[in-house]
Design a protein around this motif. Structure first.
Motif, PDB file in Angstrom:
ATOM      1  N   ALA A   1      24.651  38.933  40.235  1.00  0.00           N
ATOM      2  CA  ALA A   1      25.661  37.878  40.314  1.00  0.00           C
ATOM      3  C   ALA A   1      26.029  37.371  38.924  1.00  0.00           C
ATOM      4  N   PHE A   2      25.055  37.348  38.030  1.00  0.00           N
ATOM      5  CA  PHE A   2      25.321  36.908  36.655  1.00  0.00           C
ATOM      6  C   PHE A   2      25.938  38.017  35.813  1.00  0.00           C
ATOM      7  N   ALA A   3      25.255  39.156  35.746  1.00  0.00           N
ATOM      8  CA  ALA A   3      25.674  40.220  34.828  1.00  0.00           C
ATOM      9  C   ALA A   3      27.036  40.800  35.195  1.00  0.00           C
ATOM     10  N   SER A   4      27.373  40.825  36.476  1.00  0.00           N
ATOM     11  CA  SER A   4      28.659  41.398  36.875  1.00  0.00           C
ATOM     12  C   SER A   4      29.830  40.513  36.479  1.00  0.00           C
ATOM     13  N   GLY A   5      29.541  39.347  35.907  1.00  0.00           N
ATOM     14  CA  GLY A   5      30.620  38.522  35.374  1.00  0.00           C
ATOM     15  C   GLY A   5      31.388  39.221  34.277  1.00  0.00           C
ATOM     16  N   ILE A   6      30.777  40.230  33.652  1.00  0.00           N
ATOM     17  CA  ILE A   6      31.439  40.967  32.585  1.00  0.00           C
ATOM     18  C   ILE A   6      32.657  41.715  33.121  1.00  0.00           C
ATOM     19  N   LEU A   7      32.729  41.891  34.458  1.00  0.00           N
ATOM     20  CA  LEU A   7      33.873  42.554  35.086  1.00  0.00           C
ATOM     21  C   LEU A   7      34.972  41.526  35.360  1.00  0.00           C
ATOM     22  N   LEU A   8      35.253  40.704  34.359  1.00  0.00           N
ATOM     23  CA  LEU A   8      36.306  39.695  34.442  1.00  0.00           C
ATOM     24  C   LEU A   8      36.093  38.722  35.602  1.00  0.00           C
ATOM     25  N   GLY A   9      34.831  38.523  35.967  1.00  0.00           N
ATOM     26  CA  GLY A   9      34.514  37.570  37.027  1.00  0.00           C
ATOM     27  C   GLY A   9      34.611  38.134  38.426  1.00  0.00           C
ATOM     28  N   VAL A  10      35.052  39.379  38.579  1.00  0.00           N
ATOM     29  CA  VAL A  10      35.195  39.964  39.912  1.00  0.00           C
ATOM     30  C   VAL A  10      33.828  40.196  40.551  1.00  0.00           C
ATOM     31  N   GLY A  11      32.840  40.599  39.748  1.00  0.00           N
ATOM     32  CA  GLY A  11      31.513  40.877  40.286  1.00  0.00           C
ATOM     33  C   GLY A  11      30.884  39.681  40.972  1.00  0.00           C
ATOM     34  N   PRO A  12      30.808  38.512  40.321  1.00  0.00           N
ATOM     35  CA  PRO A  12      30.239  37.340  40.991  1.00  0.00           C
ATOM     36  C   PRO A  12      31.008  36.949  42.249  1.00  0.00           C
ATOM     37  N   ILE A  13      32.334  37.052  42.210  1.00  0.00           N
ATOM     38  CA  ILE A  13      33.127  36.707  43.392  1.00  0.00           C
ATOM     39  C   ILE A  13      32.743  37.601  44.559  1.00  0.00           C
ATOM     40  N   PHE A  14      32.644  38.904  44.305  1.00  0.00           N
ATOM     41  CA  PHE A  14      32.267  39.840  45.360  1.00  0.00           C
ATOM     42  C   PHE A  14      30.858  39.544  45.867  1.00  0.00           C
ATOM     43  N   THR A  15      29.924  39.325  44.950  1.00  0.00           N
ATOM     44  CA  THR A  15      28.531  39.083  45.351  1.00  0.00           C
ATOM     45  C   THR A  15      28.413  37.834  46.213  1.00  0.00           C
TER      46      THR A  15
END
Length: 336
Positions: free
Chosen positions: A178-192
């Motif tokens: 949830a934290f590290a996927s923020g590098i994907l322009l915030g899409v990762g945390p939103i998906f998680t």
């Protein structure tokens, strides 16, 4: 008579850059005795330059830059070394909760995304029974069809310490992603966040529809409030990283990412011991029927309340007493 400001900056800039480089090295590691002596010498020269700038060039970028540089050097030279335990204690007593309060807007958005997922998952399964086939894992559906909780056999398959270890590992994986996927322009945390919310909401709705709401509550009551809070905080940290990439403001994108990432890491590191502790609760207390439901509900609500009371109140008194007025200074080394 004072020389023109550009001439002053050009002459003295090499020493300032050298002092900055030593301060950077001092923050990331130890300096040798010769380097420490050089650091002290360069600090004294910078202090003399600051006095000159205050006299002849007040209010300029050079004056502000030297003010900041000398303050950093003074702290590096004269502040006594801190013990590791004292630093850790201060981090959890002040830095971690203070960082969360500063970044409350990201944590709030993260909570909203998780709640959105919960509502979507619950609505889909409630309004369309076949939706459970898409959103609820097959193993869970099989247990529910038998009128049993999929958690009932956890302690019979593995000892509580193994269950707690496995749960803690899984929770850590979710939190870090949830934290590290923020590098994907915030899409990762939103998906998680949305995905986890949909899963929990769908499973809860399925249990409610099949008359197993009490069993579902019995399992999640003890660990749910703190565990979901930690996921929300980690998601907020990931959103901070994404925001730095999308809208770096006046800073270059790399510098904005470094600055925001440093604050986001504090949130994730601060959650780590609480994540381990709630894994123990989920492994030893949540499964099975050793503890009554009312006790699990009381424990979960108490732990959740204490966790957020700590986050919202810790360090406020210390921060007020320790606040020192520091003149504004230029963070950039570009001088006019």
């Amino acid at each position: 008579m004072a020389v023109p400001l550009p001439t002053f900056v050009t002459r003295r800039r090499p020493d300032w850059d050298a002092l900055q480089a030593l301060l950077t090295r001092q923050r990331t590691g130890r300096l040798g005795l010769t380097e420490l002596r050089t650091l002290d010498t360069l600090y004294r020269r910078a202090a003399a330059d600051l006095a000159q700038a205050q006299t002849f060039y007040p209010g300029t970028d050079a004056h502000r830059f030297l003010n900041q540089l000398c303050a950093q050097a003074y702290g590096a030279i004269y502040q006594p070394p801190r013990e590791r335990w004292a630093s850790t204690r201060d981090f959890f007593r002040r830095d971690f909760p203070a960082t969360l309060r500063r970044e409350a807007r990201f944590v709030g958005v993260s909570a909203g995304l998780l709640i959105l997922g919960l509502l979507l998952g619950a609505l889909v399964v409630t309004l369309e029974p076949r939706g459970a086939e898409l959103l609820v894992p097959e193993g869970v559906r099989r247990y529910v069809a038998q009128g049993r909780m999929w958690t009932d056999d956890l302690l019979s398959v593995a000892p509580p310490n193994a269950v707690a270890s496995g749960i803690a590992t899984n929770n850590l994986t979710v939190t870090l992603f949830a934290f590290a996927s923020g590098i994907l322009l915030g899409v990762g945390p939103i998906f998680t966040l949305v995905n986890n919310g949909v899963l929990i909401g769908a499973v809860g709705a399925l249990c409610f529809r099949e008359g197993m709401a009490a069993g579902f509550l019995d399992f999640i009551a003890a660990h749910g409030p703190v565990e979901l809070s930690i996921i929300v905080i980690a998601g907020g940290a990931g959103l901070m990283v994404g925001q730095a990439l999308i809208d770096p403001g006046e800073l270059p994108r790399a510098q904005a990412l470094q600055a925001r990432g440093r604050e986001a890491v504090k949130l994730v590191v601060g959650c780590a011991p609480f994540l381990a502790g709630i894994g123990v609760v989920e492994g030893f207390i949540s499964p099975g029927h050793l503890f009554p439901t009312w006790a699990k509900v009381g424990l979960g609500l108490s732990l959740g309340a204490l966790f957020w009371l700590y986050l919202l109140r810790a360090g406020r008194t210390d921060a007020g007493a320790a606040r020192v007025d520091v003149p504004d200074a230029m963070a950039s080394s570009r001088l006019r």
